[in-house]
Design a protein around this motif. Structure first.
Motif, PDB file in Angstrom:
ATOM      1  N   VAL A   5     -18.931 -39.360 -19.466  1.00 29.73           N
ATOM      2  CA  VAL A   5     -17.634 -38.998 -20.040  1.00 29.73           C
ATOM      3  C   VAL A   5     -17.091 -37.743 -19.357  1.00 29.73           C
ATOM      4  CG1 VAL A   5     -18.163 -40.018 -22.289  1.00 29.73           C
ATOM      5  CG2 VAL A   5     -18.682 -37.626 -21.899  1.00 29.73           C
ATOM      6  N   PRO A   6     -15.780 -37.552 -19.374  1.00 30.64           N
ATOM      7  CA  PRO A   6     -15.190 -36.336 -18.800  1.00 30.64           C
ATOM      8  C   PRO A   6     -15.653 -35.083 -19.539  1.00 30.64           C
ATOM      9  CG  PRO A   6     -13.506 -38.001 -19.176  1.00 30.64           C
ATOM     10  CD  PRO A   6     -14.756 -38.484 -19.847  1.00 30.64           C
ATOM     11  N   VAL A   7     -15.876 -34.015 -18.810  1.00 32.88           N
ATOM     12  CA  VAL A   7     -16.293 -32.741 -19.392  1.00 32.88           C
ATOM     13  C   VAL A   7     -15.242 -32.236 -20.385  1.00 32.88           C
ATOM     14  CG1 VAL A   7     -16.798 -30.318 -18.855  1.00 32.88           C
ATOM     15  CG2 VAL A   7     -17.730 -32.116 -17.425  1.00 32.88           C
ATOM     16  N   SER A   8     -13.986 -32.580 -20.181  1.00 29.09           N
ATOM     17  CA  SER A   8     -12.909 -32.108 -21.063  1.00 29.09           C
ATOM     18  C   SER A   8     -13.116 -32.552 -22.514  1.00 29.09           C
ATOM     19  CB  SER A   8     -11.549 -32.601 -20.557  1.00 29.09           C
ATOM     20  OG  SER A   8     -11.513 -34.019 -20.549  1.00 29.09           O
TER      21      SER A   8
ATOM     22  N   ARG B 233     -18.283 -49.849 -18.344  1.00 33.52           N
ATOM     23  CA  ARG B 233     -18.504 -49.846 -16.904  1.00 33.52           C
ATOM     24  C   ARG B 233     -19.323 -48.621 -16.500  1.00 33.52           C
ATOM     25  NH1 ARG B 233     -13.545 -50.860 -15.582  1.00 33.52           N
ATOM     26  NH2 ARG B 233     -12.885 -48.696 -15.576  1.00 33.52           N
ATOM     27  N   ASN B 234     -19.072 -47.478 -17.174  1.00 33.11           N
ATOM     28  CA  ASN B 234     -19.781 -46.251 -16.848  1.00 33.11           C
ATOM     29  C   ASN B 234     -21.160 -46.180 -17.485  1.00 33.11           C
ATOM     30  OD1 ASN B 234     -17.803 -45.187 -15.216  1.00 33.11           O
ATOM     31  ND2 ASN B 234     -16.768 -44.136 -16.883  1.00 33.11           N
TER      32      ASN B 234
ATOM     33  N   VAL C  97     -23.746 -38.387 -11.410  1.00 39.02           N
ATOM     34  CA  VAL C  97     -22.617 -38.254 -12.322  1.00 39.02           C
ATOM     35  C   VAL C  97     -21.455 -37.670 -11.526  1.00 39.02           C
ATOM     36  CG1 VAL C  97     -21.809 -37.115 -14.428  1.00 39.02           C
ATOM     37  CG2 VAL C  97     -24.174 -37.908 -14.264  1.00 39.02           C
ATOM     38  N   PRO C  98     -20.276 -38.288 -11.589  1.00 37.25           N
ATOM     39  CA  PRO C  98     -19.134 -37.770 -10.832  1.00 37.25           C
ATOM     40  C   PRO C  98     -18.764 -36.344 -11.242  1.00 37.25           C
ATOM     41  CG  PRO C  98     -18.625 -39.912 -11.810  1.00 37.25           C
ATOM     42  CD  PRO C  98     -19.942 -39.470 -12.363  1.00 37.25           C
ATOM     43  N   LYS C  99     -18.218 -35.601 -10.333  1.00 39.97           N
ATOM     44  CA  LYS C  99     -17.772 -34.241 -10.602  1.00 39.97           C
ATOM     45  C   LYS C  99     -16.781 -34.261 -11.760  1.00 39.97           C
ATOM     46  CE  LYS C  99     -15.871 -30.202  -8.309  1.00 39.97           C
ATOM     47  NZ  LYS C  99     -15.444 -29.633  -7.041  1.00 39.97           N
ATOM     48  N   GLY C 100     -16.941 -33.320 -12.697  1.00 37.04           N
ATOM     49  CA  GLY C 100     -16.041 -33.240 -13.846  1.00 37.04           C
ATOM     50  C   GLY C 100     -16.453 -34.136 -15.000  1.00 37.04           C
TER      51      GLY C 100
END
Length: 96
Positions: A47-50, A18-19, A28-31
């Motif tokens: 993907v998440p920054v984490s 989906r992304n 790109v969404p925050k984080g």
């Protein structure tokens, strides 16, 4: 009768698909961070920054550095691995 994947892996794959954007650029969404994945044809994933601090993801980043240095042909972070391997890795990271 087929093999059934655990639901969390299936959910993670759906979220990644989906992304991923088929040729479209968007915010790109925050984080999160956008990466381009593939050895021949590049596909964009968010993907998440984490994930960046995880040793397995760091290995992919090191491969990207060796192959591209700081000159990424897509204009963003490009990771030279097969799309299926990337989805498998991010599915496992999603479960943490």
């Amino acid at each position: 009768m087929g093999i059934r994947l655990p639901s969390m892996i299936v959910d993670a794959k759906r979220a990644l698909k989906r992304n991923s954007l088929a040729g479209k650029e968007s915010a790109v969404p925050k984080g999160h961070v956008a990466v381009y994945v593939g050895e021949r044809q590049k596909k964009r994933f968010v993907v998440p920054v984490s994930y960046i601090n995880h040793p397995s993801f760091m290995h992919l980043l090191n491969r990207a550095e060796e192959e591209f240095g700081f000159n990424h042909p897509m204009g963003g972070l490009t990771i030279p691995c097969e799309e299926d391997a990337f989805i498998d890795l991010t599915s496992r990271l999603h479960s943490f």
